[in-house]
Design a protein around this motif. Structure first.
Motif, PDB file in Angstrom:
ATOM      1  N   PRO A 156      41.363  43.438  40.875  1.00 35.24           N
ATOM      2  CA  PRO A 156      41.116  42.000  40.838  1.00 35.24           C
ATOM      3  C   PRO A 156      40.314  41.511  42.051  1.00 35.24           C
ATOM      4  O   PRO A 156      39.421  40.678  41.906  1.00 35.24           O
ATOM      5  CB  PRO A 156      42.527  41.405  40.811  1.00 35.24           C
ATOM      6  CG  PRO A 156      43.348  42.456  40.108  1.00 35.24           C
ATOM      7  CD  PRO A 156      42.763  43.766  40.571  1.00 35.24           C
ATOM      8  N   SER A 157      40.576  42.040  43.227  1.00 34.19           N
ATOM      9  CA  SER A 157      39.849  41.518  44.388  1.00 34.19           C
ATOM     10  C   SER A 157      38.368  41.883  44.335  1.00 34.19           C
ATOM     11  O   SER A 157      37.516  41.074  44.717  1.00 34.19           O
ATOM     12  CB  SER A 157      40.499  41.972  45.698  1.00 34.19           C
ATOM     13  OG  SER A 157      40.278  43.337  45.904  1.00 34.19           O
ATOM     14  N   VAL A 158      38.051  43.084  43.841  1.00 36.34           N
ATOM     15  CA  VAL A 158      36.637  43.461  43.709  1.00 36.34           C
ATOM     16  C   VAL A 158      35.939  42.510  42.736  1.00 36.34           C
ATOM     17  O   VAL A 158      34.853  41.987  43.007  1.00 36.34           O
ATOM     18  CB  VAL A 158      36.513  44.923  43.202  1.00 36.34           C
ATOM     19  CG1 VAL A 158      35.095  45.219  42.739  1.00 36.34           C
ATOM     20  CG2 VAL A 158      36.934  45.897  44.289  1.00 36.34           C
ATOM     21  N   VAL A 159      36.576  42.259  41.607  1.00 36.79           N
ATOM     22  CA  VAL A 159      35.949  41.418  40.588  1.00 36.79           C
ATOM     23  C   VAL A 159      35.859  39.974  41.081  1.00 36.79           C
ATOM     24  O   VAL A 159      34.839  39.299  40.917  1.00 36.79           O
ATOM     25  CB  VAL A 159      36.738  41.509  39.261  1.00 36.79           C
ATOM     26  CG1 VAL A 159      36.154  40.564  38.223  1.00 36.79           C
ATOM     27  CG2 VAL A 159      36.729  42.947  38.747  1.00 36.79           C
ATOM     28  N   TRP A 160      36.918  39.531  41.715  1.00 37.59           N
ATOM     29  CA  TRP A 160      36.915  38.141  42.206  1.00 37.59           C
ATOM     30  C   TRP A 160      35.769  37.927  43.195  1.00 37.59           C
ATOM     31  O   TRP A 160      35.041  36.959  43.122  1.00 37.59           O
ATOM     32  CB  TRP A 160      38.277  37.826  42.852  1.00 37.59           C
ATOM     33  CG  TRP A 160      38.412  36.371  43.203  1.00 37.59           C
ATOM     34  CD1 TRP A 160      38.847  35.364  42.393  1.00 37.59           C
ATOM     35  CD2 TRP A 160      38.060  35.768  44.459  1.00 37.59           C
ATOM     36  NE1 TRP A 160      38.804  34.165  43.062  1.00 37.59           N
ATOM     37  CE2 TRP A 160      38.320  34.387  44.326  1.00 37.59           C
ATOM     38  CE3 TRP A 160      37.547  36.259  45.654  1.00 37.59           C
ATOM     39  CZ2 TRP A 160      38.094  33.483  45.381  1.00 37.59           C
ATOM     40  CZ3 TRP A 160      37.319  35.365  46.693  1.00 37.59           C
ATOM     41  CH2 TRP A 160      37.595  33.993  46.557  1.00 37.59           C
ATOM     42  N   GLU A 161      35.607  38.881  44.108  1.00 32.63           N
ATOM     43  CA  GLU A 161      34.520  38.738  45.092  1.00 32.63           C
ATOM     44  C   GLU A 161      33.156  38.788  44.417  1.00 32.63           C
ATOM     45  O   GLU A 161      32.263  38.026  44.775  1.00 32.63           O
ATOM     46  CB  GLU A 161      34.611  39.845  46.144  1.00 32.63           C
ATOM     47  CG  GLU A 161      35.558  39.474  47.269  1.00 32.63           C
ATOM     48  CD  GLU A 161      35.857  40.640  48.190  1.00 32.63           C
ATOM     49  OE1 GLU A 161      34.932  41.443  48.417  1.00 32.63           O
ATOM     50  OE2 GLU A 161      37.006  40.734  48.657  1.00 32.63           O
ATOM     51  N   ALA A 162      33.008  39.669  43.438  1.00 30.95           N
ATOM     52  CA  ALA A 162      31.699  39.788  42.777  1.00 30.95           C
ATOM     53  C   ALA A 162      31.378  38.542  41.959  1.00 30.95           C
ATOM     54  O   ALA A 162      30.211  38.237  41.724  1.00 30.95           O
ATOM     55  CB  ALA A 162      31.671  41.018  41.883  1.00 30.95           C
ATOM     56  N   MET A 163      32.412  37.830  41.515  1.00 29.86           N
ATOM     57  CA  MET A 163      32.098  36.681  40.653  1.00 29.86           C
ATOM     58  C   MET A 163      31.838  35.404  41.443  1.00 29.86           C
ATOM     59  O   MET A 163      31.419  34.398  40.860  1.00 29.86           O
ATOM     60  CB  MET A 163      33.174  36.522  39.575  1.00 29.86           C
ATOM     61  CG  MET A 163      34.476  36.007  39.970  1.00 29.86           C
ATOM     62  SD  MET A 163      35.638  36.528  38.667  1.00 29.86           S
ATOM     63  CE  MET A 163      36.056  34.939  38.088  1.00 29.86           C
ATOM     64  N   GLN A 164      32.012  35.442  42.767  1.00 28.86           N
ATOM     65  CA  GLN A 164      31.712  34.237  43.536  1.00 28.86           C
ATOM     66  C   GLN A 164      30.194  34.062  43.610  1.00 28.86           C
ATOM     67  O   GLN A 164      29.482  34.991  43.944  1.00 28.86           O
ATOM     68  CB  GLN A 164      32.296  34.341  44.958  1.00 28.86           C
ATOM     69  CG  GLN A 164      33.801  34.531  45.000  1.00 28.86           C
ATOM     70  CD  GLN A 164      34.533  33.562  44.081  1.00 28.86           C
ATOM     71  OE1 GLN A 164      34.346  32.341  44.154  1.00 28.86           O
ATOM     72  NE2 GLN A 164      35.351  34.086  43.182  1.00 28.86           N
ATOM     73  N   PRO A 165      29.701  32.851  43.298  1.00 31.70           N
ATOM     74  CA  PRO A 165      28.250  32.651  43.317  1.00 31.70           C
ATOM     75  C   PRO A 165      27.716  32.768  44.762  1.00 31.70           C
ATOM     76  O   PRO A 165      28.420  32.535  45.698  1.00 31.70           O
ATOM     77  CB  PRO A 165      28.050  31.239  42.792  1.00 31.70           C
ATOM     78  CG  PRO A 165      29.374  30.715  42.391  1.00 31.70           C
ATOM     79  CD  PRO A 165      30.431  31.649  42.867  1.00 31.70           C
ATOM     80  N   VAL A 182      35.648  42.412  27.458  1.00 33.12           N
ATOM     81  CA  VAL A 182      36.619  42.080  28.498  1.00 33.12           C
ATOM     82  C   VAL A 182      36.719  40.572  28.676  1.00 33.12           C
ATOM     83  O   VAL A 182      35.799  39.827  28.364  1.00 33.12           O
ATOM     84  CB  VAL A 182      36.248  42.679  29.878  1.00 33.12           C
ATOM     85  CG1 VAL A 182      36.214  44.184  29.839  1.00 33.12           C
ATOM     86  CG2 VAL A 182      34.935  42.106  30.399  1.00 33.12           C
ATOM     87  N   GLU A 183      37.848  40.208  29.218  1.00 29.77           N
ATOM     88  CA  GLU A 183      38.061  38.833  29.624  1.00 29.77           C
ATOM     89  C   GLU A 183      38.428  38.914  31.100  1.00 29.77           C
ATOM     90  O   GLU A 183      39.190  39.789  31.500  1.00 29.77           O
ATOM     91  CB  GLU A 183      39.226  38.288  28.804  1.00 29.77           C
ATOM     92  CG  GLU A 183      39.383  36.811  28.853  1.00 29.77           C
ATOM     93  CD  GLU A 183      40.501  36.401  27.881  1.00 29.77           C
ATOM     94  OE1 GLU A 183      40.192  35.816  26.837  1.00 29.77           O
ATOM     95  OE2 GLU A 183      41.672  36.691  28.193  1.00 29.77           O
ATOM     96  N   VAL A 184      37.866  38.013  31.891  1.00 29.77           N
ATOM     97  CA  VAL A 184      38.137  38.042  33.323  1.00 29.77           C
ATOM     98  C   VAL A 184      38.922  36.791  33.693  1.00 29.77           C
ATOM     99  O   VAL A 184      38.560  35.677  33.290  1.00 29.77           O
ATOM    100  CB  VAL A 184      36.821  38.102  34.127  1.00 29.77           C
ATOM    101  CG1 VAL A 184      37.106  38.055  35.618  1.00 29.77           C
ATOM    102  CG2 VAL A 184      36.044  39.359  33.775  1.00 29.77           C
ATOM    103  N   ASP A 185      39.978  36.991  34.441  1.00 29.33           N
ATOM    104  CA  ASP A 185      40.753  35.842  34.901  1.00 29.33           C
ATOM    105  C   ASP A 185      39.952  35.138  35.999  1.00 29.33           C
ATOM    106  O   ASP A 185      39.670  35.737  37.041  1.00 29.33           O
ATOM    107  CB  ASP A 185      42.106  36.339  35.452  1.00 29.33           C
ATOM    108  CG  ASP A 185      42.995  35.190  35.891  1.00 29.33           C
ATOM    109  OD1 ASP A 185      42.471  34.241  36.515  1.00 29.33           O
ATOM    110  OD2 ASP A 185      44.203  35.252  35.606  1.00 29.33           O
ATOM    111  N   PRO A 209      26.829  34.897  33.985  1.00 33.39           N
ATOM    112  CA  PRO A 209      26.624  33.461  33.756  1.00 33.39           C
ATOM    113  C   PRO A 209      27.326  32.576  34.782  1.00 33.39           C
ATOM    114  O   PRO A 209      26.979  31.405  34.935  1.00 33.39           O
ATOM    115  CB  PRO A 209      27.238  33.222  32.357  1.00 33.39           C
ATOM    116  CG  PRO A 209      27.424  34.563  31.759  1.00 33.39           C
ATOM    117  CD  PRO A 209      27.503  35.556  32.862  1.00 33.39           C
ATOM    118  N   LEU A 210      28.305  33.122  35.500  1.00 33.16           N
ATOM    119  CA  LEU A 210      28.988  32.319  36.512  1.00 33.16           C
ATOM    120  C   LEU A 210      28.238  32.340  37.842  1.00 33.16           C
ATOM    121  O   LEU A 210      28.694  31.789  38.830  1.00 33.16           O
ATOM    122  CB  LEU A 210      30.403  32.863  36.765  1.00 33.16           C
ATOM    123  CG  LEU A 210      31.275  33.171  35.555  1.00 33.16           C
ATOM    124  CD1 LEU A 210      32.575  33.851  35.994  1.00 33.16           C
ATOM    125  CD2 LEU A 210      31.581  31.869  34.809  1.00 33.16           C
TER     126      LEU A 210
END
Ligand code: FES
Ligand code: FES
Lengths: 150, 717
Positions: free
Chosen positions: B708-717, B575-578, B694-695
């Motif tokens: 997208p909102s679930v992934v965006w929230e999970a990727m915030q450090p 996968v690629e994540v925006d 890694p992010l």
């Protein structure tokens, strides 16, 4: 009112609220047009109105008077689409099939190159839903139909 | 495939396409709220509206029996076809209007007034305020395997402790439920259904009829995916109406009803713990499932499938699972493609991935160290895996996935994820048998089988199978199924059982037919059957020959029974994540499944792709949205419940098979219908977890669907 369907004129008496899909299916017996959602999302009810794909669950029958309606039963005998759908396994249960056929017939008549570009093709096919096939067969059938002479 | 020429010309015959003279239309009056006392049903105005033939409420159905549960409990509370004094989920049927036209039936349904006194609803699994006065809200509790020893947890090098949610899914066959009932003897029921003999039993039982007085016919069916096997309450109400009025009645469900009132799949809160040693050897798995089963115990026991599968592909000494099925004030949770196995694969494969991350081990290597290698293998929770080469399957998946190709500097966060699964196909004791017969008629052969296609090409595959067995061309073999008037018994199509069980039954029947034909020819010729050979439909002994058609009518049956089979597979996803939006794009998807011996690669390929699409639906877009009390929050129907479209299907899709024959099946066949639904969700979430780790993101915040909102929230450090 009068309705021109697949080149035949029909006299029908309908309530103003009656959807075109219901008139085709229930009053004219053209049950090839299917109803998957009745609210304009799935595209199984797609028919051509003056050559344009429309969702017949959202069109009132009275709106279709004075226009040419074409359903899956009205595809020409030598239309390649039904054959390529079967050949490329573009159907399983077949419930979505008439909608995809009419969507593609309308789009190919307008621009036969629409199926040659993957992005344009997916954008087109994304108008309709299929729950069975995963779309690969539908994509392949569409491409094949584009490269064949009508 | 057989029949495609009809379906592509608009000449299919689905239930709603059938034309029966004088047929009336049914529309249901349904509860608008999740939970309430039903104090009254006022039909006075509705009855005066034009076109109305009858309105039935619970009072009119007192002589109709309870709705049968399919996978219920030993002590299921009674379930009435129309609600009596309480409604327990939004969409529960309270009355049925019968009118001469669907529009008018709906008008009248809208004019029926319900006197409701609201009670609190509860959508989440857990104890609430007693949905049934005489039953606990915990409908069923069951334990599988011995508990994991305390010392195992204490002495483990690492323990993973994770919680996951399996959201409720709407099966959403594009043809919703549909039934047309013709009264008379026999009562004839046309229904889009996976299990016609079960429906016959259900209707006969509830109406006090003999089974022979009910005939169920399944015409073309527009998909089912597990949801069309019960005897639904609406069916009993429609049957009762047709019986009372002495007129044919049909009900064609609309999409709003399908999304609010029909059964759903999945629906589990999962708690997984995995203990491992320093080398990544898994020592123990503990899986606890709290399932929200809805207001009626239609599928209360199904989460047991998840518990039984808790070992997945791994040889783990201690595995323990508990299932608690909770009543909730929403439509029943039932079978949906995979039915318990996708849930298990998700829980275990997500946790195994977390374990790999914790140990700093390559997820494929960690899996390889733990795979089952010796067969048969008895799992601690009670499965006997029949056969396989799980490692070869994983290796093939990695070859096609090329995990290393995607490492290193890339423009966008990219992740690779894999998942392995083992599933059970064929069914459970009770349905691990199937009926098949082959009859010789003057014009050819007819095979009959107790399965029921809802879109699978049984007519093509089974006719070919019988033809190959008999050594005759497929076009002289007709195949009949889905009609209880034609096929005396059967267990239907679900649990990926049709080819495995029905195919084997037909093969047995064809063999029996050959034996019978040789016997009869031998008798004619005064020989012993050992002297007579079957040669492509012709019996021969020396210079004598006799076409089998001359022995017509000749008929042979076979009832096939066997233990279940265990298909398995390995899935890989890139996968690629925006980074700005959180949108997930699939760059590649690899599916390697082992279905045993494959009879028709085109047919299984179609099943694989279709189940992959549904797996993508679960992981990326689909989920029934409920408020806390259990009311659906999907006002725009399929614009809120998002099915995958062609645009969501990955273009780089690599599907392959390994083929270890099933040892307990004479054809070597295992089931093939559900694989993608099982393998895809954990592989995709694992890939997204890999992309966001890694992010500094937190994979434990990932939950399905990965909007997208679930992934965006999970990727915030
Ligand atoms: S039925 Fe018309 S769009 Fe779905
Ligand atoms: S073939 Fe079943 S919905 Fe498309």
């Amino acid at each position: 009112m009068e309705l021109d369907v697949n080149g035949t004129r029909h006299e029908v008496t309908v309530e103003p609220r009656r959807a075109l899909a219901d008139v085709l299916r229930e009053d004219l017996g053209l049950t090839g047009t299917h109803l998957g959602c009745e609210h304009g999302v799935c595209g199984t009810c797609t028919v051509l109105l003056d050559g344009e794909p429309v969702r017949s669950c959202l069109v009132l029958a009275v709106q279709a008077t004075g226009h040419e309606v074409r359903t899956v039963e009205g595809l020409a005998d030598d239309d390649p689409l039904p054959g390529v759908f079967a050949e490329h396994h573009a159907l399983q249960c077949g419930f979505c099939t008439p909608g995809f056929l009419m969507l593609l017939r309308g789009a190919l008549d307008e621009d036969p190159t629409v199926v040659d570009d993957d992005d344009r093709l997916d954008a087109l096919l994304a108008s309709n839903l299929c729950r069975c096939t995963g779309y690969e067969g539908i994509r392949n059938a569409a491409r094949a139909a584009g490269t064949r002479p009508d | 495939m057989r029949g495609d020429d009809r379906l592509t010309r608009g000449r299919g015959r689905y239930t709603a396409d059938l034309r029966v003279d004088g047929c009336l239309e049914a529309a249901f009056v349904r509860s608008p709220v999740p939970h309430a006392d039903l104090l009254g049903v006022d039909t006075t105005t509705a009855r005066t509206l034009p076109g109305v033939a009858a309105i039935l409420t619970a009072d009119d159905l007192t002589d109709v029996g309870d709705v049968p549960t399919m996978f219920g409990t030993d002590d299921s509370p009674p379930w009435r076809p129309l609600a009596t004094d309480r409604v327990r989920h939004e969409g529960e049927a309270v009355a049925v209007v019968i009118a001469d036209d669907r529009y008018r039936a709906e008008d009248a349904a809208a004019a029926v007034r319900l006197d409701l006194h609201r009670r609190p609803g509860h959508a989440a699994p857990g104890r609430a305020d007693r949905l049934y006065p005489d039953h606990d809200d915990l409908a069923l509790e069951k334990e599988f395997g011995p508990p994991v020893a305390d010392t195992t947890w204490q002495e483990a090098h690492v323990v993973i402790d994770s919680r996951y949610r399996q959201q409720l899914l709407a099966p959403t066959s594009l043809e919703a439920r549909a039934i047309l009932v013709e009264p008379g003897s026999p009562l004839t029921v046309h229904c889009s259904h996976q299990f016609p003999h079960g429906l016959r039993t259900g209707i006969a039982g509830a109406l006090g009829l003999a089974e022979d007085d009910v005939r169920v016919i399944v015409p073309d069916a527009g998909g089912a995916f597990g949801s069309k096997s019960p005897t639904y309450p609406e069916y009993l109400a429609v049957v009762a109406a047709a019986r009372d009025l002495g007129r044919p009645v049909r009900w064609v469900e609309d999409r709003t009803e399908a999304l609010t009132a029909s059964s759903r799949g999945r629906g589990q809160d999962q708690h997984v713990r995995i203990a491992a040693d320093v080398d990544g050897r898994i020592l123990a798995i503990d899986l606890q499932v709290d399932a929200d089963i809805g207001a009626h115990p239609l599928g209360a026991a199904l989460p047991g499938q998840t518990a039984l599968a808790a070992s997945e592909a791994y040889a783990v000494p201690e595995v323990h699972a508990t299932v608690r099925s909770w009543f909730t004030t929403t439509a029943p949770t039932y079978a949906y493609r995979g039915a318990g196995r996708p849930e298990a694969a998700y829980a275990v494969e997500r946790a195994v991935d977390e374990l790999a991350a914790e140990l700093g081990l390559d997820p494929a290597e960690l899996r390889r160290r733990n795979l089952v290698r010796d067969f048969p293998y008895d799992t601690p929770t009670g499965r006997r895996y029949d056969s396989g080469d799980y490692a070869a399957c994983l290796d093939r998946c990695l070859e096609l996935l090329e995990p290393d190709r995607w490492r290193g500097e890339r423009e966008r966060p990219t992740g690779v994820g894999i998942a392995c699964y083992v599933e059970r196909s064929g069914g459970e004791p009770g349905i691990l048998e199937e009926y098949g017969s082959v009859t010789v008629e003057p014009a050819g052969f007819t095979g009959r089988v107790g399965t029921s296609s809802t879109g699978q090409p049984h007519r093509t595959v089974f006719a070919q199978l019988v033809a190959d067995r008999l050594g005759v061309p497929a076009d002289v073999v007709d195949l009949v199924e889905g009609d209880t008037g034609e096929v005396p018994e059967g267990h239907g199509t679900f649990a990926s059982r049709s080819t495995q069980m029905g195919g084997a039954a037909l093969a047995g029947a064809a063999d029996a037919l050959i034996d019978e034909a040789r016997l009869q020819a031998a008798a004619r010729w005064g020989l012993s059957s050992g002297d007579v050979a079957w040669d492509k439909g012709v019996l021969r002994a020396g210079t004598r020959e006799l076409p089998v058609a001359e022995l017509a009518p000749l008929h042979a049956e076979h009832r096939f029974t066997s233990p279940p089979a265990f298909p398995y597979g390995s899935y890989g996803v890139v996968v690629e994540v925006d980074p700005d939006l959180g949108a997930v794009t699939l760059l590649r998807l690899v599916a390697v499944d082992d279905y045993g011996t494959v009879l028709d690669h085109t047919a299984t390929h179609g099943q694989t792709l279709g189940s992959i699409a549904q797996g993508l639906g679960q992981v990326l877009t689909e989920g029934v949205v409920l408020d806390d009390e259990g009311a659906t929050v999907m006002p725009d129907g399929l614009l809120d419940y998002l099915l995958p479209t062609a645009a969501e299907m990955p273009r780089d899709l690599r599907v392959d098979e390994t083929a270890v024959p099933a040892p307990d099946n004479p054809l070597g066949v295992k089931g093939a219908g559900e694989a993608g639904c099982i393998g895809v969700p954990p592989a995709v979430v694992n890939a997204v977890a890999d992309a966001i780790r890694p992010l500094g993101g937190d994979p434990s915040r990932l939950r399905m669907p990965l909007t997208p909102s679930v992934v965006w929230e999970a990727m915030q450090p």
